[in-house]
Design a protein around this motif. Structure first.
Motif, PDB file in Angstrom:
ATOM      1  N   HIS A 130      38.903  46.042  45.737  1.00 59.34           N
ATOM      2  CA  HIS A 130      37.806  46.340  44.822  1.00 59.34           C
ATOM      3  C   HIS A 130      36.757  47.255  45.437  1.00 59.34           C
ATOM      4  CE1 HIS A 130      39.381  43.177  42.273  1.00 59.34           C
ATOM      5  NE2 HIS A 130      39.461  42.425  43.356  1.00 59.34           N
ATOM      6  N   CYS A 131      36.971  47.699  46.651  1.00 55.62           N
ATOM      7  CA  CYS A 131      35.956  48.435  47.409  1.00 55.62           C
ATOM      8  C   CYS A 131      36.126  49.943  47.275  1.00 55.62           C
ATOM      9  CB  CYS A 131      36.032  48.030  48.883  1.00 55.62           C
ATOM     10  SG  CYS A 131      34.673  48.676  49.874  1.00 55.62           S
ATOM     11  N   SER A 132      35.029  50.652  47.511  1.00 59.03           N
ATOM     12  CA  SER A 132      35.050  52.118  47.489  1.00 59.03           C
ATOM     13  C   SER A 132      35.263  52.707  48.885  1.00 59.03           C
ATOM     14  CB  SER A 132      33.742  52.647  46.895  1.00 59.03           C
ATOM     15  OG  SER A 132      32.656  52.252  47.705  1.00 59.03           O
ATOM     16  N   GLY A 133      35.612  51.873  49.845  1.00 60.45           N
ATOM     17  CA  GLY A 133      35.889  52.368  51.191  1.00 60.45           C
ATOM     18  C   GLY A 133      34.631  52.790  51.938  1.00 60.45           C
ATOM     19  N   LYS A 134      33.526  52.081  51.743  1.00 54.98           N
ATOM     20  CA  LYS A 134      32.277  52.445  52.414  1.00 54.98           C
ATOM     21  C   LYS A 134      32.456  52.530  53.928  1.00 54.98           C
ATOM     22  CE  LYS A 134      28.512  50.302  50.709  1.00 54.98           C
ATOM     23  NZ  LYS A 134      27.714  49.224  50.108  1.00 54.98           N
ATOM     24  N   CYS A 135      33.187  51.590  54.506  1.00 55.94           N
ATOM     25  CA  CYS A 135      33.346  51.550  55.967  1.00 55.94           C
ATOM     26  C   CYS A 135      34.177  52.721  56.485  1.00 55.94           C
ATOM     27  CB  CYS A 135      33.959  50.223  56.406  1.00 55.94           C
ATOM     28  SG  CYS A 135      35.600  49.916  55.745  1.00 55.94           S
ATOM     29  N   CYS A 136      34.831  53.436  55.608  1.00 57.70           N
ATOM     30  CA  CYS A 136      35.669  54.574  56.015  1.00 57.70           C
ATOM     31  C   CYS A 136      34.983  55.911  55.738  1.00 57.70           C
ATOM     32  CB  CYS A 136      37.004  54.523  55.278  1.00 57.70           C
ATOM     33  SG  CYS A 136      37.939  53.031  55.628  1.00 57.70           S
ATOM     34  N   ARG A 137      33.680  55.865  55.476  1.00 60.36           N
ATOM     35  CA  ARG A 137      32.937  57.070  55.137  1.00 60.36           C
ATOM     36  C   ARG A 137      31.842  57.407  56.148  1.00 60.36           C
ATOM     37  NH1 ARG A 137      34.103  58.506  49.918  1.00 60.36           N
ATOM     38  NH2 ARG A 137      35.302  56.968  48.782  1.00 60.36           N
ATOM     39  N   TYR A 138      31.788  56.667  57.239  1.00 63.69           N
ATOM     40  CA  TYR A 138      30.824  56.934  58.294  1.00 63.69           C
ATOM     41  C   TYR A 138      31.289  56.237  59.562  1.00 63.69           C
ATOM     42  CZ  TYR A 138      29.248  52.129  57.992  1.00 63.69           C
ATOM     43  OH  TYR A 138      29.206  50.774  58.019  1.00 63.69           O
ATOM     44  N   PHE A 139      30.692  56.611  60.662  1.00 62.55           N
ATOM     45  CA  PHE A 139      30.806  55.773  61.854  1.00 62.55           C
ATOM     46  C   PHE A 139      29.440  55.728  62.506  1.00 62.55           C
ATOM     47  CE2 PHE A 139      32.203  59.955  63.350  1.00 62.55           C
ATOM     48  CZ  PHE A 139      31.498  60.119  64.532  1.00 62.55           C
ATOM     49  N   SER A 140      29.214  54.649  63.207  1.00 62.99           N
ATOM     50  CA  SER A 140      27.926  54.367  63.820  1.00 62.99           C
ATOM     51  C   SER A 140      28.163  53.995  65.270  1.00 62.99           C
ATOM     52  CB  SER A 140      27.271  53.204  63.053  1.00 62.99           C
ATOM     53  OG  SER A 140      26.031  52.873  63.599  1.00 62.99           O
ATOM     54  N   VAL A 141      27.402  54.633  66.164  1.00 64.03           N
ATOM     55  CA  VAL A 141      27.548  54.343  67.582  1.00 64.03           C
ATOM     56  C   VAL A 141      26.171  54.078  68.193  1.00 64.03           C
ATOM     57  CG1 VAL A 141      29.697  55.629  67.928  1.00 64.03           C
ATOM     58  CG2 VAL A 141      27.521  56.810  68.149  1.00 64.03           C
ATOM     59  N   PRO A 142      26.108  53.138  69.125  1.00 62.99           N
ATOM     60  CA  PRO A 142      24.824  52.890  69.785  1.00 62.99           C
ATOM     61  C   PRO A 142      24.434  54.075  70.653  1.00 62.99           C
ATOM     62  CG  PRO A 142      26.544  51.480  70.719  1.00 62.99           C
ATOM     63  CD  PRO A 142      27.170  52.254  69.608  1.00 62.99           C
ATOM     64  N   ILE A 143      23.137  54.341  70.716  1.00 63.84           N
ATOM     65  CA  ILE A 143      22.614  55.388  71.584  1.00 63.84           C
ATOM     66  C   ILE A 143      21.503  54.790  72.446  1.00 63.84           C
ATOM     67  CG2 ILE A 143      23.229  57.311  70.057  1.00 63.84           C
ATOM     68  CD1 ILE A 143      20.266  57.414  69.188  1.00 63.84           C
ATOM     69  N   LYS A 144      21.188  55.465  73.515  1.00 64.96           N
ATOM     70  CA  LYS A 144      20.104  55.033  74.399  1.00 64.96           C
ATOM     71  C   LYS A 144      18.778  55.140  73.654  1.00 64.96           C
ATOM     72  CE  LYS A 144      17.656  56.819  78.309  1.00 64.96           C
ATOM     73  NZ  LYS A 144      17.477  58.031  79.048  1.00 64.96           N
ATOM     74  N   GLN A 145      17.948  54.127  73.771  1.00 67.59           N
ATOM     75  CA  GLN A 145      16.632  54.167  73.146  1.00 67.59           C
ATOM     76  C   GLN A 145      15.813  55.259  73.807  1.00 67.59           C
ATOM     77  OE1 GLN A 145      14.434  50.506  73.107  1.00 67.59           O
ATOM     78  NE2 GLN A 145      12.523  51.535  72.581  1.00 67.59           N
ATOM     79  N   PRO A 146      15.289  56.204  73.022  1.00 66.51           N
ATOM     80  CA  PRO A 146      14.476  57.255  73.637  1.00 66.51           C
ATOM     81  C   PRO A 146      13.139  56.699  74.122  1.00 66.51           C
ATOM     82  CG  PRO A 146      14.632  57.564  71.242  1.00 66.51           C
ATOM     83  CD  PRO A 146      15.477  56.382  71.595  1.00 66.51           C
ATOM     84  N   THR A 147      12.763  57.077  75.340  1.00 68.12           N
ATOM     85  CA  THR A 147      11.500  56.601  75.913  1.00 68.12           C
ATOM     86  C   THR A 147      10.658  57.736  76.481  1.00 68.12           C
ATOM     87  OG1 THR A 147      12.566  56.181  78.043  1.00 68.12           O
ATOM     88  CG2 THR A 147      12.432  54.317  76.492  1.00 68.12           C
TER      89      THR A 147
END
Length: 162
Positions: A37-54
């Motif tokens: 029933h899904c529109s494939g939201k999880c297959c439309r982006y990727f997310s990766v952790p980055i270093k917190q800018p300081t």
């Protein structure tokens, strides 16, 4: 596949909200597959952790990510993430994976228990443009000192008093 959930983006080509008539998660029959029933939201982006800018240099580097378009930076539970909004090349027109049985491990490990099928997202901070991120840096970092321009050859630089 996503490592964390990005904020809802009003771009129907990237992430679509629930389709009309799409059932809520809790209304599915036992054993029924949520992905049907899904529109494939999880297959439309990727997310990766980055270093917190300081530092100013850190923020300048993070601005570079946002300069590429179809990217976001968000903060969730104190952790910083880069989101790249891009459709997986294996997502078919029916919103199903065309290589399901040979999909990458990150996809095999991802479950509907942690998916964003019917969730709204809220985050501590979301930056959609490099200007927003730079404005934030200006608000939290000490004022930048302008570097002194290099002296021209053969000239003596005299500093002004005070």
């Amino acid at each position: 596949m996503a490592s964390s959930r990005p904020p809802a983006i009003p771009d129907p080509g990237l992430v679509r909200d629930r389709r009309p008539g799409q059932p809520r998660r809790e209304d599915l029959a036992p054993g029924e597959c949520l992905c049907d029933h899904c529109s494939g939201k999880c297959c439309r982006y990727f997310s990766v952790p980055i270093k917190q800018p300081t530092t100013w240099d850190d923020f300048d580097e993070a601005r570079w990510y946002l300069a590429h378009g179809r990217t976001l930076i968000y903060v969730e539970e104190g952790k910083w993430y880069l989101v790249v909004m891009t459709r997986c090349k294996y997502l078919g027109p029916d919103e199903r994976c065309r290589i399901y049985f040979s999909r990458p491990k990150i996809c095999r490990d991802y479950t509907t228990a942690e998916c964003e099928y019917d969730e709204d997202w809220t985050f501590e901070k979301v930056f959609e443009a490099s200007e927003q991120l730079w404005e934030y840096a200006e608000a939290i970092l000490p004022r930048r000192r302008r570097p002194r321009p290099p002296a021209s050859p053969g000239l003596t630089v005299i500093s002004a008093p005070g």
